[in-house]
Design a protein around this motif. Sequence first.
Motif, PDB file in Angstrom:
ATOM      1  N   ALA A   1      58.955  -5.079  31.587  1.00  0.00           N
ATOM      2  CA  ALA A   1      58.681  -4.161  30.480  1.00  0.00           C
ATOM      3  C   ALA A   1      57.441  -3.319  30.730  1.00  0.00           C
ATOM      4  O   ALA A   1      56.702  -3.511  31.690  1.00  0.00           O
ATOM      5  CB  ALA A   1      58.513  -4.956  29.183  1.00  0.00           C
ATOM      6  N   LYS A   2      57.241  -2.406  29.814  1.00  0.00           N
ATOM      7  CA  LYS A   2      56.030  -1.599  29.797  1.00  0.00           C
ATOM      8  C   LYS A   2      54.985  -2.375  29.009  1.00  0.00           C
ATOM      9  O   LYS A   2      55.278  -2.898  27.934  1.00  0.00           O
ATOM     10  CB  LYS A   2      56.385  -0.286  29.090  1.00  0.00           C
ATOM     11  CG  LYS A   2      55.328   0.753  29.136  1.00  0.00           C
ATOM     12  CD  LYS A   2      55.922   2.080  28.656  1.00  0.00           C
ATOM     13  CE  LYS A   2      55.157   2.513  27.429  1.00  0.00           C
ATOM     14  NZ  LYS A   2      55.849   3.487  26.611  1.00  0.00           N
ATOM     15  N   ILE A   3      53.773  -2.469  29.555  1.00  0.00           N
ATOM     16  CA  ILE A   3      52.680  -3.066  28.790  1.00  0.00           C
ATOM     17  C   ILE A   3      51.900  -1.901  28.175  1.00  0.00           C
ATOM     18  O   ILE A   3      51.370  -1.068  28.911  1.00  0.00           O
ATOM     19  CB  ILE A   3      51.726  -3.880  29.695  1.00  0.00           C
ATOM     20  CG1 ILE A   3      52.486  -4.884  30.572  1.00  0.00           C
ATOM     21  CG2 ILE A   3      50.640  -4.557  28.867  1.00  0.00           C
ATOM     22  CD1 ILE A   3      53.167  -6.005  29.834  1.00  0.00           C
ATOM     23  N   ASN A   4      51.868  -1.831  26.872  1.00  0.00           N
ATOM     24  CA  ASN A   4      51.074  -0.769  26.230  1.00  0.00           C
ATOM     25  C   ASN A   4      49.596  -1.106  26.373  1.00  0.00           C
ATOM     26  O   ASN A   4      49.118  -2.068  25.770  1.00  0.00           O
ATOM     27  CB  ASN A   4      51.463  -0.626  24.764  1.00  0.00           C
ATOM     28  CG  ASN A   4      52.769   0.113  24.599  1.00  0.00           C
ATOM     29  OD1 ASN A   4      53.061   1.063  25.339  1.00  0.00           O
ATOM     30  ND2 ASN A   4      53.573  -0.321  23.642  1.00  0.00           N
ATOM     31  N   GLN A   5      48.876  -0.314  27.171  1.00  0.00           N
ATOM     32  CA  GLN A   5      47.485  -0.660  27.453  1.00  0.00           C
ATOM     33  C   GLN A   5      46.576  -0.418  26.269  1.00  0.00           C
ATOM     34  O   GLN A   5      45.465  -0.914  26.218  1.00  0.00           O
ATOM     35  CB  GLN A   5      47.009   0.070  28.713  1.00  0.00           C
ATOM     36  CG  GLN A   5      47.673  -0.536  29.948  1.00  0.00           C
ATOM     37  CD  GLN A   5      47.180   0.035  31.244  1.00  0.00           C
ATOM     38  OE1 GLN A   5      47.909   0.730  31.944  1.00  0.00           O
ATOM     39  NE2 GLN A   5      45.930  -0.251  31.594  1.00  0.00           N
ATOM     40  N   LYS A   6      47.064   0.370  25.311  1.00  0.00           N
ATOM     41  CA  LYS A   6      46.366   0.432  24.035  1.00  0.00           C
ATOM     42  C   LYS A   6      47.356  -0.025  22.972  1.00  0.00           C
ATOM     43  O   LYS A   6      48.417   0.574  22.825  1.00  0.00           O
ATOM     44  CB  LYS A   6      45.895   1.852  23.732  1.00  0.00           C
ATOM     45  CG  LYS A   6      45.191   1.926  22.395  1.00  0.00           C
ATOM     46  CD  LYS A   6      44.681   3.298  22.059  1.00  0.00           C
ATOM     47  CE  LYS A   6      44.219   3.312  20.601  1.00  0.00           C
ATOM     48  NZ  LYS A   6      43.934   4.659  20.121  1.00  0.00           N
ATOM     49  N   ASN A   7      47.056  -1.111  22.304  1.00  0.00           N
ATOM     50  CA  ASN A   7      47.934  -1.523  21.222  1.00  0.00           C
ATOM     51  C   ASN A   7      47.128  -1.909  19.992  1.00  0.00           C
ATOM     52  O   ASN A   7      45.944  -2.214  20.071  1.00  0.00           O
ATOM     53  CB  ASN A   7      48.938  -2.589  21.665  1.00  0.00           C
ATOM     54  CG  ASN A   7      48.302  -3.813  22.239  1.00  0.00           C
ATOM     55  OD1 ASN A   7      48.099  -4.782  21.539  1.00  0.00           O
ATOM     56  ND2 ASN A   7      47.943  -3.782  23.533  1.00  0.00           N
ATOM     57  N   VAL A   8      47.793  -1.832  18.850  1.00  0.00           N
ATOM     58  CA  VAL A   8      47.093  -1.836  17.576  1.00  0.00           C
ATOM     59  C   VAL A   8      47.630  -2.935  16.659  1.00  0.00           C
ATOM     60  O   VAL A   8      48.832  -3.190  16.632  1.00  0.00           O
ATOM     61  CB  VAL A   8      47.270  -0.447  16.904  1.00  0.00           C
ATOM     62  CG1 VAL A   8      46.763  -0.456  15.474  1.00  0.00           C
ATOM     63  CG2 VAL A   8      46.564   0.628  17.728  1.00  0.00           C
ATOM     64  N   PHE A   9      46.724  -3.566  15.925  1.00  0.00           N
ATOM     65  CA  PHE A   9      47.128  -4.572  14.932  1.00  0.00           C
ATOM     66  C   PHE A   9      47.248  -3.937  13.554  1.00  0.00           C
ATOM     67  O   PHE A   9      46.427  -3.104  13.173  1.00  0.00           O
ATOM     68  CB  PHE A   9      46.120  -5.713  14.879  1.00  0.00           C
ATOM     69  CG  PHE A   9      46.212  -6.602  16.085  1.00  0.00           C
ATOM     70  CD1 PHE A   9      47.223  -7.546  16.180  1.00  0.00           C
ATOM     71  CD2 PHE A   9      45.319  -6.474  17.131  1.00  0.00           C
ATOM     72  CE1 PHE A   9      47.336  -8.353  17.299  1.00  0.00           C
ATOM     73  CE2 PHE A   9      45.426  -7.281  18.255  1.00  0.00           C
ATOM     74  CZ  PHE A   9      46.433  -8.219  18.341  1.00  0.00           C
ATOM     75  N   ASP A  10      48.287  -4.329  12.834  1.00  0.00           N
ATOM     76  CA  ASP A  10      48.520  -3.793  11.502  1.00  0.00           C
ATOM     77  C   ASP A  10      48.587  -4.918  10.484  1.00  0.00           C
ATOM     78  O   ASP A  10      48.925  -6.054  10.819  1.00  0.00           O
ATOM     79  CB  ASP A  10      49.854  -3.031  11.472  1.00  0.00           C
ATOM     80  CG  ASP A  10      49.854  -1.852  12.421  1.00  0.00           C
ATOM     81  OD1 ASP A  10      49.235  -0.832  12.069  1.00  0.00           O
ATOM     82  OD2 ASP A  10      50.443  -1.959  13.516  1.00  0.00           O
ATOM     83  N   ARG A  11      48.289  -4.554   9.258  1.00  0.00           N
ATOM     84  CA  ARG A  11      48.443  -5.508   8.157  1.00  0.00           C
ATOM     85  C   ARG A  11      49.811  -5.320   7.518  1.00  0.00           C
ATOM     86  O   ARG A  11      50.174  -4.217   7.142  1.00  0.00           O
ATOM     87  CB  ARG A  11      47.365  -5.268   7.095  1.00  0.00           C
ATOM     88  CG  ARG A  11      45.997  -5.658   7.566  1.00  0.00           C
ATOM     89  CD  ARG A  11      45.006  -5.543   6.432  1.00  0.00           C
ATOM     90  NE  ARG A  11      43.678  -5.939   6.895  1.00  0.00           N
ATOM     91  CZ  ARG A  11      42.600  -5.951   6.107  1.00  0.00           C
ATOM     92  NH1 ARG A  11      42.705  -5.584   4.835  1.00  0.00           N
ATOM     93  NH2 ARG A  11      41.430  -6.332   6.589  1.00  0.00           N
ATOM     94  N   LYS A  12      50.528  -6.441   7.416  1.00  0.00           N
ATOM     95  CA  LYS A  12      51.821  -6.443   6.736  1.00  0.00           C
ATOM     96  C   LYS A  12      51.575  -7.149   5.409  1.00  0.00           C
ATOM     97  O   LYS A  12      51.375  -8.361   5.367  1.00  0.00           O
ATOM     98  CB  LYS A  12      52.820  -7.203   7.613  1.00  0.00           C
ATOM     99  CG  LYS A  12      54.208  -7.348   7.030  1.00  0.00           C
ATOM    100  CD  LYS A  12      55.113  -8.083   8.039  1.00  0.00           C
ATOM    101  CE  LYS A  12      56.504  -8.262   7.491  1.00  0.00           C
ATOM    102  NZ  LYS A  12      57.400  -8.898   8.484  1.00  0.00           N
TER     103      LYS A  12
END
Length: 384
Positions: free
Chosen positions: A68-79
């Motif tokens: 897979a692609k590793i997203n080198q910038k990834n973000v946490f969200d509140r659910k």
Amino acid sequence: MTWETVIGLEIHVQLNTQSKIFSGASTAFGAEPNAHASVVECALPGVLPVMNREVVAKAIKLGLALGAKINQKNVFDRKNYFYPDLPKGYQISQLDLPIVAEGRLEIVVGDEVKTINVTRAHMEEDAGKSVHEGLNGATGIDLNRAGTPLLEVVSEPEMRSAAEAVAYAKALHGLVTWLDICDGNMAEGSFRMDANVSVRPKGQAEFGTRREIKNLNSFRFLQQAIDYEIQWQIDLIEDGGKVQQATVLFDPDTGETRAMRSKEDAHDYRYFPDPDLLPLVIDSAWIARVKGELPELPAALSGRFQGEYGLSAYDATTLTASREVAEYYQAVVAAAGAANAKTCANWVMGELAARLNKAELDITASPVSAAQLAGLVARIADNT
Ligand code: ADP
Ligand code: MG
């Protein structure tokens, strides 16, 4: 009318880190209620989450193994949602920028080899648990499981039968245990499956409306629940009804699925980026390091078994379902000779597997050692 089934799976893989995803609390199973609930899981005011580096490393590992692609910038969200076992009032997850995207996993059903695309895998925290037993009508809250790191692995809707869905789930289970990122214990909830199922007239391009079967914790239940659901949807449509999008639960006692909630009262989670956590930036050197530490993957070993020993895709896949089986098989072949590799495969997958299964023994506890089985194979080969 012939019907075609469409299935996509969402699987929660519990990562086997020592500590939780956003705190130093232990992830050990089976402790006294709330023994592993730190101020972070209790959501005391002013407390901040701190990302567990090991969770990221394990997510990268799976991403690489899925090609897979590793997203080198990834973000946490509140659910955001309210539930008593979620004191913060939100679960920290990843919505638009998950750590892993666009992977694939090969499955074998009968003689057919098929590649299933993996849409994404994102990191999130598990919730706590409500306890009712022995509390005289009251409800207790146990936050031991809260904050346990999960990877939610989402597939494309590319499976066309319960057998394919089970093959996919088994392939993923085999892979995460092979990589040692998950203990694979399904009874303890370390690998939980949601199956999205729809049907459409064969030849129709667009998908039918799906229903999502939640929280299946065994491959047998996965198979039964999907088979029941397919027939239920076909019967409904053939009787002139229409499938409503819904979340359903499988009851193992009756073998039936039943609606839990419909799309009408579906949650609006009001996702937004978690201001307590900076975007996670993964440098290329880290990814390269994880790549360098990857073991030979089951797919590669399976390819080697097919190339070097002339095994079928099905046999090679079965023999690489777990590291333990693969190691045992390799030990048998090493002692019996590569010329007997096919006979060795037949014995490991056939008689030995059946007897171990009956005795409820793991292959590591086999009373017949690899050397002994190789001896038997040699006697067969020389016609003794
Ligand atoms: P949600 O976030 O609402 O659960 P997604 O679009 O992310 O919806 O899809 C969740 C899962 O459902 C994925 O595994 C996807 O492959 C599967 N899926 C989507 N549409 C269908 C369909 N019509 N039939 C079966 N599975 C589907
Ligand atoms: Mg879903």
